[in-house]
Design a protein around this motif. Structure first.
Motif, PDB file in Angstrom:
ATOM      1  N   GLY A 107      87.338 -73.259 -47.851  1.00 37.62           N
ATOM      2  CA  GLY A 107      87.813 -73.970 -46.671  1.00 37.62           C
ATOM      3  C   GLY A 107      86.796 -74.120 -45.560  1.00 37.62           C
ATOM      4  O   GLY A 107      87.095 -74.700 -44.513  1.00 37.62           O
ATOM      5  N   ALA A 108      85.565 -73.634 -45.789  1.00 35.81           N
ATOM      6  CA  ALA A 108      84.546 -73.719 -44.729  1.00 35.81           C
ATOM      7  C   ALA A 108      83.910 -75.106 -44.658  1.00 35.81           C
ATOM      8  O   ALA A 108      83.313 -75.468 -43.641  1.00 35.81           O
ATOM      9  N   GLY A 109      84.009 -75.890 -45.754  1.00 30.27           N
ATOM     10  CA  GLY A 109      83.444 -77.240 -45.732  1.00 30.27           C
ATOM     11  C   GLY A 109      82.167 -77.391 -46.530  1.00 30.27           C
ATOM     12  O   GLY A 109      81.419 -78.356 -46.351  1.00 30.27           O
ATOM     13  N   LYS A 110      81.925 -76.473 -47.431  1.00 26.63           N
ATOM     14  CA  LYS A 110      80.713 -76.490 -48.251  1.00 26.63           C
ATOM     15  C   LYS A 110      80.605 -77.764 -49.081  1.00 26.63           C
ATOM     16  O   LYS A 110      79.510 -78.331 -49.233  1.00 26.63           O
ATOM     17  N   SER A 111      81.724 -78.241 -49.604  1.00 28.55           N
ATOM     18  CA  SER A 111      81.708 -79.450 -50.447  1.00 28.55           C
ATOM     19  C   SER A 111      81.249 -80.669 -49.659  1.00 28.55           C
ATOM     20  O   SER A 111      80.536 -81.523 -50.184  1.00 28.55           O
ATOM     21  N   GLU A 112      81.650 -80.757 -48.406  1.00 30.39           N
ATOM     22  CA  GLU A 112      81.233 -81.881 -47.571  1.00 30.39           C
ATOM     23  C   GLU A 112      79.726 -81.810 -47.296  1.00 30.39           C
ATOM     24  O   GLU A 112      79.027 -82.831 -47.320  1.00 30.39           O
ATOM     25  N   VAL A 113      79.214 -80.613 -47.077  1.00 30.45           N
ATOM     26  CA  VAL A 113      77.770 -80.448 -46.861  1.00 30.45           C
ATOM     27  C   VAL A 113      76.995 -80.845 -48.118  1.00 30.45           C
ATOM     28  O   VAL A 113      75.996 -81.569 -48.041  1.00 30.45           O
ATOM     29  N   SER A 114      77.461 -80.407 -49.280  1.00 34.65           N
ATOM     30  CA  SER A 114      76.764 -80.766 -50.522  1.00 34.65           C
ATOM     31  C   SER A 114      76.823 -82.274 -50.747  1.00 34.65           C
ATOM     32  O   SER A 114      75.844 -82.892 -51.187  1.00 34.65           O
ATOM     33  N   ARG A 115      77.959 -82.908 -50.409  1.00 35.57           N
ATOM     34  CA  ARG A 115      78.086 -84.363 -50.572  1.00 35.57           C
ATOM     35  C   ARG A 115      77.064 -85.092 -49.700  1.00 35.57           C
ATOM     36  O   ARG A 115      76.405 -86.047 -50.142  1.00 35.57           O
ATOM     37  N   LEU A 116      76.919 -84.643 -48.464  1.00 34.45           N
ATOM     38  CA  LEU A 116      75.951 -85.259 -47.553  1.00 34.45           C
ATOM     39  C   LEU A 116      74.525 -85.058 -48.058  1.00 34.45           C
ATOM     40  O   LEU A 116      73.706 -85.990 -48.026  1.00 34.45           O
ATOM     41  N   LEU A 117      74.219 -83.864 -48.532  1.00 30.13           N
ATOM     42  CA  LEU A 117      72.866 -83.599 -49.035  1.00 30.13           C
ATOM     43  C   LEU A 117      72.540 -84.487 -50.233  1.00 30.13           C
ATOM     44  O   LEU A 117      71.423 -84.998 -50.354  1.00 30.13           O
ATOM     45  N   VAL A 118      73.513 -84.683 -51.113  1.00 32.34           N
ATOM     46  CA  VAL A 118      73.311 -85.570 -52.265  1.00 32.34           C
ATOM     47  C   VAL A 118      73.056 -86.998 -51.791  1.00 32.34           C
ATOM     48  O   VAL A 118      72.208 -87.712 -52.339  1.00 32.34           O
ATOM     49  N   SER A 119      73.763 -87.419 -50.746  1.00 35.83           N
ATOM     50  CA  SER A 119      73.577 -88.785 -50.234  1.00 35.83           C
ATOM     51  C   SER A 119      72.162 -88.984 -49.698  1.00 35.83           C
ATOM     52  O   SER A 119      71.661 -90.112 -49.670  1.00 35.83           O
ATOM     53  N   TYR A 120      71.494 -87.901 -49.295  1.00 38.56           N
ATOM     54  CA  TYR A 120      70.116 -87.989 -48.809  1.00 38.56           C
ATOM     55  C   TYR A 120      69.091 -87.871 -49.936  1.00 38.56           C
ATOM     56  O   TYR A 120      67.911 -88.122 -49.721  1.00 38.56           O
ATOM     57  N   GLY A 121      69.539 -87.443 -51.112  1.00 34.45           N
ATOM     58  CA  GLY A 121      68.608 -87.368 -52.240  1.00 34.45           C
ATOM     59  C   GLY A 121      68.502 -86.018 -52.926  1.00 34.45           C
ATOM     60  O   GLY A 121      67.684 -85.849 -53.833  1.00 34.45           O
ATOM     61  N   ALA A 122      69.321 -85.054 -52.528  1.00 36.34           N
ATOM     62  CA  ALA A 122      69.277 -83.738 -53.181  1.00 36.34           C
ATOM     63  C   ALA A 122      69.803 -83.827 -54.612  1.00 36.34           C
ATOM     64  O   ALA A 122      70.667 -84.649 -54.916  1.00 36.34           O
ATOM     65  N   VAL A 123      69.291 -82.967 -55.471  1.00 41.39           N
ATOM     66  CA  VAL A 123      69.818 -82.786 -56.826  1.00 41.39           C
ATOM     67  C   VAL A 123      70.841 -81.654 -56.737  1.00 41.39           C
ATOM     68  O   VAL A 123      70.486 -80.532 -56.360  1.00 41.39           O
ATOM     69  N   LEU A 124      72.093 -81.944 -57.051  1.00 42.01           N
ATOM     70  CA  LEU A 124      73.151 -80.946 -56.899  1.00 42.01           C
ATOM     71  C   LEU A 124      73.489 -80.297 -58.235  1.00 42.01           C
ATOM     72  O   LEU A 124      73.708 -80.986 -59.230  1.00 42.01           O
ATOM     73  N   ILE A 125      73.524 -78.978 -58.225  1.00 39.42           N
ATOM     74  CA  ILE A 125      74.022 -78.216 -59.369  1.00 39.42           C
ATOM     75  C   ILE A 125      75.230 -77.432 -58.859  1.00 39.42           C
ATOM     76  O   ILE A 125      75.097 -76.498 -58.072  1.00 39.42           O
ATOM     77  N   ASP A 126      76.412 -77.876 -59.285  1.00 39.31           N
ATOM     78  CA  ASP A 126      77.676 -77.385 -58.744  1.00 39.31           C
ATOM     79  C   ASP A 126      78.243 -76.296 -59.654  1.00 39.31           C
ATOM     80  O   ASP A 126      78.733 -76.576 -60.747  1.00 39.31           O
ATOM     81  N   ALA A 127      78.185 -75.050 -59.189  1.00 41.02           N
ATOM     82  CA  ALA A 127      78.627 -73.921 -60.013  1.00 41.02           C
ATOM     83  C   ALA A 127      80.110 -74.013 -60.368  1.00 41.02           C
ATOM     84  O   ALA A 127      80.503 -73.650 -61.479  1.00 41.02           O
ATOM     85  N   ASP A 128      80.935 -74.516 -59.453  1.00 39.36           N
ATOM     86  CA  ASP A 128      82.370 -74.656 -59.736  1.00 39.36           C
ATOM     87  C   ASP A 128      82.612 -75.655 -60.864  1.00 39.36           C
ATOM     88  O   ASP A 128      83.429 -75.424 -61.753  1.00 39.36           O
ATOM     89  N   ARG A 129      81.896 -76.781 -60.802  1.00 40.39           N
ATOM     90  CA  ARG A 129      82.052 -77.796 -61.843  1.00 40.39           C
ATOM     91  C   ARG A 129      81.606 -77.239 -63.198  1.00 40.39           C
ATOM     92  O   ARG A 129      82.261 -77.440 -64.222  1.00 40.39           O
TER      93      ARG A 129
END
Length: 201
Positions: free
Chosen positions: A11-33
């Motif tokens: 509930g802290a908002g980590k998913s929104e931060v990761s979404r924004l980082l991906v939009s800038y070009g980060a490579v995301l490795i999502d442990a939950d997924r």
């Protein structure tokens, strides 16, 4: 390559931060997924979970009944540890495989909910913690996700304390306020991460 560990309480908002980082070009490795992938039907992971917890944790269709399993493990630290011992090594192996495909100048963001709990901070060049007060977390879980307050509190209690998470942080993103206060912080973070990655390439 710059390896970033991203974490935060439920509930802290980590998913929104990761979404924004991906939009800038980060490579995301999502442990939950990945944690969901490694217990899909037919996987050794699902077979191990069924062996440990019984057929009751399966749906009629043979998939993992995550809410049912969650209700079992989040109320029992020993059973949660059993589940983690099955799933975490599988997630770690798959994460390493995905990371191996990233380029030399990439910012690789590992979205890891249990980073602090499992002592994983040393695996990353930088740890980013998305922080919100417990009151804000609880409000979001109940109001936005529709959780019962008792379930939300149990989920929060099963995670690291706020001080324990903050203790492993190199960077803290404050997400206790409105969403529009989050984006400028993440943009600034991305500029710093991209610079660090470029210096390493």
């Amino acid at each position: 390559m710059l390896k970033v560990g991203l974490t935060g309480g439920i509930g802290a908002g980590k998913s929104e931060v990761s979404r924004l980082l991906v939009s800038y070009g980060a490579v995301l490795i999502d442990a939950d997924r990945i944690a969901r992938e490694v217990v899909e039907p037919g996987t050794p992971g699902l077979a191990a979970v069924v062996e440990a917890f019984g057929e009751d944790v399966l749906t009629d269709g043979g998939t993992l009944d995550r809410p049912k399993l969650g209700s079992v493990v989040f109320a029992d630290a020993e059973r949660l540890a059993t589940l983690n011992a099955i799933v975490h090594p599988l997630v770690g192996a798959r994460s390493a495989e995905l990371e191996s495909h990233a380029g030399a100048g990439d910012v690789v963001v590992h979205d890891v909910p249990l980073l602090a709990e499992n002592g994983l901070a040393p695996l990353y060049d930088l740890v980013v913690v998305v922080d919100a007060s417990p009151e804000t977390q609880l409000d979001r879980l109940v109001r936005l996700r529709g959780m019962a307050e008792s379930e939300a509190r149990a989920r929060m209690a099963a995670q690291a304390t706020r001080p324990a998470r903050l203790a492993v942080a190199d960077v803290v993103i404050d997400n206790d306020g409105p969403l529009d206060a989050l984006a400028p912080q993440v943009r600034k973070l991305w500029e710093d991460l991209a610079r660090r990655a470029a210096e390493r390439a």
